[in-house]
Design a protein around this motif. Structure first.
Motif, PDB file in Angstrom:
ATOM      1  N   ASN A  33       4.495  -0.815  -6.297  1.00 26.98           N
ATOM      2  CA  ASN A  33       4.077  -0.958  -4.932  1.00 26.98           C
ATOM      3  C   ASN A  33       4.800  -0.274  -3.930  1.00 26.98           C
ATOM      4  O   ASN A  33       6.053   0.006  -4.167  1.00 26.98           O
ATOM      5  CB  ASN A  33       4.114  -2.382  -4.743  1.00 26.98           C
ATOM      6  CG  ASN A  33       2.907  -3.131  -4.460  1.00 26.98           C
ATOM      7  OD1 ASN A  33       1.764  -2.544  -4.188  1.00 26.98           O
ATOM      8  ND2 ASN A  33       2.888  -4.561  -4.243  1.00 26.98           N
ATOM      9  N   THR A  34       4.126   0.163  -2.993  1.00 26.71           N
ATOM     10  CA  THR A  34       4.799   1.050  -1.614  1.00 26.71           C
ATOM     11  C   THR A  34       5.839  -0.149  -1.204  1.00 26.71           C
ATOM     12  O   THR A  34       5.344  -1.224  -1.189  1.00 26.71           O
ATOM     13  CB  THR A  34       3.717   1.137  -0.732  1.00 26.71           C
ATOM     14  OG1 THR A  34       2.869   2.273  -1.496  1.00 26.71           O
ATOM     15  CG2 THR A  34       4.440   2.291   0.483  1.00 26.71           C
ATOM     16  N   CYS A  35       7.052   0.352  -0.657  1.00 28.76           N
ATOM     17  CA  CYS A  35       7.851  -0.566   0.032  1.00 28.76           C
ATOM     18  C   CYS A  35       7.733  -0.236   1.434  1.00 28.76           C
ATOM     19  O   CYS A  35       8.252   0.750   1.828  1.00 28.76           O
ATOM     20  CB  CYS A  35       8.857  -0.957  -0.389  1.00 28.76           C
ATOM     21  SG  CYS A  35      10.038  -2.243   0.349  1.00 28.76           S
ATOM     22  N   PHE A  36       6.993  -0.818   2.214  1.00 34.09           N
ATOM     23  CA  PHE A  36       6.707  -0.242   3.755  1.00 34.09           C
ATOM     24  C   PHE A  36       8.058  -0.416   4.462  1.00 34.09           C
ATOM     25  O   PHE A  36       9.087  -1.254   4.307  1.00 34.09           O
ATOM     26  CB  PHE A  36       5.714  -1.150   4.498  1.00 34.09           C
ATOM     27  CG  PHE A  36       4.357  -0.978   4.212  1.00 34.09           C
ATOM     28  CD1 PHE A  36       3.693   0.379   4.371  1.00 34.09           C
ATOM     29  CD2 PHE A  36       3.592  -1.633   3.166  1.00 34.09           C
ATOM     30  CE1 PHE A  36       2.333   0.529   4.119  1.00 34.09           C
ATOM     31  CE2 PHE A  36       2.395  -1.368   2.787  1.00 34.09           C
ATOM     32  CZ  PHE A  36       1.761  -0.078   3.353  1.00 34.09           C
ATOM     33  N   ASP A  37       8.402   0.397   5.793  1.00 35.98           N
ATOM     34  CA  ASP A  37       9.481   0.021   6.385  1.00 35.98           C
ATOM     35  C   ASP A  37       9.215  -1.330   7.207  1.00 35.98           C
ATOM     36  O   ASP A  37      10.226  -1.872   7.505  1.00 35.98           O
ATOM     37  CB  ASP A  37       9.854   1.230   7.450  1.00 35.98           C
ATOM     38  CG  ASP A  37      10.342   2.549   6.715  1.00 35.98           C
ATOM     39  OD1 ASP A  37      11.011   2.630   5.778  1.00 35.98           O
ATOM     40  OD2 ASP A  37       9.673   3.710   6.989  1.00 35.98           O
TER      41      ASP A  37
END
Ligand SMILES: Cc1cc2nc3c(=O)[nH]c(=O)nc-3n(C[C@H](O)[C@H](O)[C@H](O)COP(=O)(O)OP(=O)(O)OC[C@H]3O[C@@H](n4cnc5c(N)ncnc54)[C@H](O)[C@@H]3O)c2cc1C
Length: 385
Positions: free
Chosen positions: A2-6
């Motif tokens: 999964n992308t880890c958002f800022d």
């Protein structure tokens, strides 16, 4: 993986949407979750005026202009001066010119600002997810996971609660909140006045309520009436409402015709013990509410968004670092506390039945009218210096 958002922002009202845009423009990976469908339309209905308007301070006008989300003059009221009346002939008037400025504030509609922000977001790299709500949060040392009601799960290094006064995000953190209802609602409606308002915002402390007329373009005005009996206004037919509102302001602008019907919003003071938790920050009404008598609620929220975005730009690294979040909390504390205490104090001062305080508050207003230095300071504070 999964992308880890800022940053993942829950709530795409004015504060959440402006913060998402500011962070996306910095090159941060941002997602915005909004429970309702985005308000992308509405800018094409010239005769339709939103009853929910805001007095935007010059500092926040600059913030919104920088985000390319500022309405043109045809949808903006200019507040060149204020005229405030007490309940026993006390009076103070001050002008932007007292502080060497062209305007104390601009009156802008909620719907126009929101649509403008969401249109900018649609052209930005921010990922906007509308019509869904989060159902669970799990906190980890280096990220937070958010589960959505459509089954998706998103990871972020910083979770931001911009989901309004009843913030779901705040509830998940377990932060304690002090809630003091005012026992009043804010009734809002728009009118066309018989006479020109001259770009003056008028306010009356009526003893049992606080009435404000804010200038809109042309002879239009927007009313905010803080009252313990909102139904006495919202139940009136158009002609009686116009007559009641014009009469309450001494018919200073002549008769009124109704532009937008009345709506009521319950008013309360909300003060959470903290606006940060590990990898979580609160902004806007999720972090504080104030009485609208000074028209400063959304201004405080934009101030949060601006401050958090500026801190993250300066810092560059992990946006969820605890020391950074503590710094954000410290940066905002004074402005928020001062505004809450001022509005709360004024509300109480003008609602006490004590005759001595009644005399004092009106005499105080009139005395201040004759003190140019204090008036200059008041004008500067209204502007947000
Ligand atoms: C009568 C009245 C007059 C006012 N006048 C002024 C004024 O003149 N000037 C001023 O500065 N302020 C004024 N205010 C205050 C101002 O309205 C608020 O401060 C401002 O709207 C707060 O913006 P926000 O984005 O923080 O929250 P909101 O506008 O409440 O937005 C929250 C957003 O989060 C979404 N949301 C909520 N829960 C969830 C969830 N679980 N999941 C996903 N999305 C969610 C909602 O759909 C909404 O879009 C006034 C307030 C009142 C009541």
């Amino acid at each position: 993986m999964n992308t880890c958002f800022d940053a993942l922002i829950v709530g795409g009202g004015l504060v959440g949407a402006s913060l998402a845009l500011a962070l996306a423009r910095q090159g941060r990976q941002v997602a915005l979750i909004e429970g309702q469908q985005p308000p992308l339309t509405g800018l094409d209905r010239p005769d339709d005026w939103d009853p929910r308007v805001y007095a935007i301070s010059p500092a926040n006008q600059a913030f919104l202009q920088g985000l390319h989300a500022w309405p043109d003059a045809s949808r903006l009221g200019v507040v060149a001066g204020m005229d405030v009346r007490g309940d026993r002939h006390g009076r103070i008037a001050f002008h932007a010119a007292d502080a060497g400025q062209p305007a104390l504030a601009w009156i802008a509609e909620n719907r126009w600002l929101l649509a403008a922000l969401w249109q900018q977001l649609a052209d930005s790299p921010a990922q906007c997810i509308a019509g869904v709500r989060p159902t669970a949060i799990s906190q980890h040392p280096r990220h937070v996971s958010l589960t959505l009601d459509d089954g998706r799960s998103l990871n972020t290094r910083l979770l931001i609660g911009a989901d309004g006064a009843n913030s779901w995000v705040r509830q998940q953190t377990g932060i304690r909140v002090d809630v003091s209802p005012y026992g009043h609602s804010g009734v809002v409606a728009n009118f066309v006045a018989e006479r020109d308002h001259g770009n003056i915002a008028r306010q009356w402390f009526l003893g049992d309520g606080i009435l404000a007329w804010l200038p809109l373009p042309g002879q239009r005005i927007s009313m905010v009436w803080s009252t313990a009996k909102p139904e006495a206004l919202t139940a009136l037919d158009a002609a009686s409402l116009c007559d009641t509102v014009a009469q309450a302001g001494g018919r200073e602008l002549g008769g009124f015709s109704l532009l937008t019907p009345a709506h009521a919003f319950p008013l309360r003071l909300m003060r959470p013990d903290s606006v940060v938790a590990p990898r979580i920050a609160l902004v806007g009404d999720a972090a504080h509410t104030v009485h609208p008598l000074a028209g400063q609620g959304v201004n405080l929220g934009f101030g949060d968004a601006h401050a958090l975005a500026a801190l993250l730009a300066e810092h560059g690294g992990d946006p969820g670092e605890w020391l950074l979040l503590r710094r954000y909390q410290r940066m905002r504390r004074e402005a928020v506390n001062t505004m809450q205490l001022t509005c709360d104090g004024l509300f109480k001062l003008f609602h006490t039945q004590d005759p001595l305080l009644g005399w004092l508050r009106n005499t105080g207003l009139s005395l201040t009218q004759h003190l140019p230095l204090i008036k200059r300071q008041l004008a500067r504070q209204a502007i947000g210096f």
